[in-house]
Design an enzyme around this catalytic site. Structure first.
Site, mmCIF file in Angstrom:
data_model
loop_
_atom_site.group_PDB
_atom_site.id
_atom_site.type_symbol
_atom_site.label_atom_id
_atom_site.label_comp_id
_atom_site.label_asym_id
_atom_site.label_seq_id
_atom_site.Cartn_x
_atom_site.Cartn_y
_atom_site.Cartn_z
ATOM 1 N N SER A 139 0.855 -1.185 0.000
ATOM 2 C CA SER A 139 0.000 0.000 0.000
ATOM 3 C C SER A 139 0.890 1.233 0.000
ATOM 4 O O SER A 139 2.046 1.174 0.438
ATOM 5 C CB SER A 139 -0.884 0.019 1.253
ATOM 6 N N TYR A 152 -2.326 -0.391 10.423
ATOM 7 C CA TYR A 152 -2.289 -0.697 8.991
ATOM 8 C C TYR A 152 -1.008 -0.165 8.359
ATOM 9 O O TYR A 152 -0.314 -0.892 7.630
ATOM 10 C CB TYR A 152 -3.511 -0.085 8.305
#
Length: 256
Positions: A139, A152
């Site tokens: 990501s 995250y």
């Protein structure tokens, strides 16, 4: 145009039932690969779902389940040529308000589960003397920090570190290890994050969506096909001289 032909290639995709994973499965099938799609939402343990699609249940948060699953896959289908780790999860909270349970949940799937899957399939490739491709869906959160996404972001930073190390260690075996770093992608997880993040920040999901679009130079958020196409490229001979890379697919939102 050079066509990507993955006939006679076996690909394994985690998180293959939804979001980016589903898009990756579809692209690999179109290119002619045989695909094993693993997801926690699949009920059966290992069962053909179509001519070239096999579906199998996998709980990445349980190390014993990952080890069992890799063993079953290699015994039933053989050592894969391509491994794409798409499965992931997120929680939303400011770090000072976050819980250890949420931190551990995110890391168990995004980092530890991915590590075990990559390690075990890489070991099988080495033992079989079989060159291959391992692709991690990381990501842009592995390169940046974003409010209310501490676990995250940390988990995806770890994925990029693992990608670089495995690329170095496995290069002599002809195994290429790369990561794809999506930006804001329209998936069920992103839609949930807008609701939860909006509640934390006193905003509506629509306001979060508009903020998201305003941050992207191309003026729109991504569809899963935007990411899946880059994954397909990395599986092909077009990417035969690439390893250890973290490729942004962010519409220009992240440029490093």
């Amino acid at each position: 145009m050079i066509a990507i032909d993955l006939s006679n290639r076996l690909a394994v995709v985690t998180g293959g039932r939804s979001g980016i994973g589903k898009g990756v499965v579809e692209q690999l099938l179109k290119a002619g690969a045989t695909v094993i799609s693993a997801d926690i939402t699949i009920e059966q343990e290992y069962e053909p779902a179509g001519a070239r699609l096999i579906e199998t249940r996998l709980d990445l948060s349980r190390s014993a389940d990952v080890e069992r699953w890799v063993s079953v896959v290699t015994a039933e289908a053989g050592v894969p040529d391509i491994v794409v780790n798409c499965a992931g999860t997120s929680t939303m909270d400011y770090v000072i308000d976050s819980s250890l349970a949420d931190w551990e949940k995110v890391f168990s799937i995004n980092t530890t589960g991915l590590y075990l899957t990559s390690k075990l399939f890489a070991k099988a490739m080495v033992e079989a003397q079989k060159p291959g491709r391992i692709i991690q869906i990381a990501s842009q959160a592995g390169k940046n920090g974003y409010r209310a996404m501490g676990a995250y972001c940390a988990s995806k930073h770890a994925v990029l570190g693992l990608t670089k190390v495995m690329a170095i260690e496995l290069a002599k075996h002809g195994i290429l290890v790369n990561a794809v770093c999506p930006g804001i992608v329209e998936t069920p997880m992103k839609h949930r994050e807008r609701i939860e993040g909006g509640a934390i920040r006193g905003m509506t999901a629509q306001e979060i969506y508009e903020e998201d679009c305003s941050q992207v130079p191309l003026g729109r958020t991504a569809q899963v096909e935007d990411v899946a196409g880059v994954v397909l490229f990395l599986t092909s001979q077009l990417a035969s001289y690439m390893t250890g890379q973290a490729i942004n697919v962010t519409g220009g939102m992240t440029m490093h």
